[in-house]
Design a protein around this motif. Structure first.
Motif, PDB file in Angstrom:
ATOM      1  N   GLN A   7      38.615   4.074   5.849  1.00 28.18           N
ATOM      2  CA  GLN A   7      37.819   3.674   7.013  1.00 28.18           C
ATOM      3  C   GLN A   7      38.452   4.182   8.305  1.00 28.18           C
ATOM      4  O   GLN A   7      37.751   4.623   9.218  1.00 28.18           O
ATOM      5  N   ARG A  11      36.689   6.595  11.141  1.00 30.27           N
ATOM      6  CA  ARG A  11      36.603   6.214  12.551  1.00 30.27           C
ATOM      7  C   ARG A  11      37.321   7.230  13.441  1.00 30.27           C
ATOM      8  O   ARG A  11      36.824   7.597  14.509  1.00 30.27           O
ATOM      9  N   TRP A  14      35.181  10.340  13.718  1.00 29.08           N
ATOM     10  CA  TRP A  14      34.042  10.091  14.594  1.00 29.08           C
ATOM     11  C   TRP A  14      34.479  10.136  16.056  1.00 29.08           C
ATOM     12  O   TRP A  14      33.831  10.781  16.893  1.00 29.08           O
ATOM     13  N   LEU A  15      35.591   9.480  16.364  1.00 28.29           N
ATOM     14  CA  LEU A  15      36.083   9.478  17.744  1.00 28.29           C
ATOM     15  C   LEU A  15      36.456  10.885  18.205  1.00 28.29           C
ATOM     16  O   LEU A  15      36.172  11.269  19.345  1.00 28.29           O
ATOM     17  N   GLU A  47      28.295   4.160  23.297  1.00 27.09           N
ATOM     18  CA  GLU A  47      28.521   3.913  21.875  1.00 27.09           C
ATOM     19  C   GLU A  47      30.014   3.749  21.584  1.00 27.09           C
ATOM     20  O   GLU A  47      30.409   2.881  20.810  1.00 27.09           O
ATOM     21  N   ILE A  48      30.830   4.564  22.226  1.00 32.97           N
ATOM     22  CA  ILE A  48      32.284   4.436  22.041  1.00 32.97           C
ATOM     23  C   ILE A  48      32.749   3.071  22.526  1.00 32.97           C
ATOM     24  O   ILE A  48      33.501   2.379  21.827  1.00 32.97           O
ATOM     25  N   ALA A  50      31.046   0.346  22.797  1.00 36.24           N
ATOM     26  CA  ALA A  50      30.523  -0.702  21.923  1.00 36.24           C
ATOM     27  C   ALA A  50      31.333  -0.803  20.637  1.00 36.24           C
ATOM     28  O   ALA A  50      31.506  -1.881  20.074  1.00 36.24           O
ATOM     29  N   ARG A  51      31.841   0.326  20.164  1.00 33.21           N
ATOM     30  CA  ARG A  51      32.603   0.325  18.917  1.00 33.21           C
ATOM     31  C   ARG A  51      34.058  -0.096  19.090  1.00 33.21           C
ATOM     32  O   ARG A  51      34.714  -0.420  18.110  1.00 33.21           O
ATOM     33  N   VAL A  52      34.567  -0.068  20.309  1.00 32.91           N
ATOM     34  CA  VAL A  52      35.957  -0.443  20.526  1.00 32.91           C
ATOM     35  C   VAL A  52      36.219  -1.850  19.996  1.00 32.91           C
ATOM     36  O   VAL A  52      37.193  -2.084  19.280  1.00 32.91           O
ATOM     37  N   CYS A  53      35.333  -2.767  20.326  1.00 31.05           N
ATOM     38  CA  CYS A  53      35.480  -4.139  19.846  1.00 31.05           C
ATOM     39  C   CYS A  53      35.420  -4.180  18.322  1.00 31.05           C
ATOM     40  O   CYS A  53      36.211  -4.876  17.675  1.00 31.05           O
ATOM     41  N   GLN A  54      34.510  -3.433  17.727  1.00 30.16           N
ATOM     42  CA  GLN A  54      34.391  -3.381  16.271  1.00 30.16           C
ATOM     43  C   GLN A  54      35.672  -2.813  15.652  1.00 30.16           C
ATOM     44  O   GLN A  54      36.160  -3.336  14.652  1.00 30.16           O
ATOM     45  N   PHE A  55      36.234  -1.771  16.245  1.00 26.49           N
ATOM     46  CA  PHE A  55      37.466  -1.181  15.735  1.00 26.49           C
ATOM     47  C   PHE A  55      38.613  -2.184  15.798  1.00 26.49           C
ATOM     48  O   PHE A  55      39.389  -2.316  14.871  1.00 26.49           O
TER      49      PHE A  55
END
Length: 72
Positions: A7, A11, A14-15, A47-48, A50-55
């Motif tokens: 994973q 990630r 993608w980044l 989008e980046i 928003a994904r920071v919290c998910q990461f």
């Protein structure tokens, strides 16, 4: 733990891809093209963010529960 590394690689890839897009120069011949390129960059940036919290949550979960939630 191998799932974590799998994973993490996805990630990171993608980044890296999104960073390369954001680093590109905006080539536009008119205002419509410039506006479209700016909107594209804004969407990727959003989008980046928003994904920071998910990461962070994913990393926290792996570090706090390295053997999964089912093994508590």
């Amino acid at each position: 733990m191998s799932h974590f590394f799998f994973q993490a690689e996805i990630r990171e890839s993608w980044l890296n891809d999104m960073s390369m897009i954001l680093d590109e120069n905006i080539d536009a011949n008119n205002s419509a093209q410039a506006e479209a390129a700016i909107k594209k960059h804004e969407a990727i940036s959003a989008e980046i963010l928003a994904r920071v919290c998910q990461f962070h949550f994913f990393l926290y979960s792996v570090l706090k529960f390295p053997y999964g939630m089912n093994n508590i």
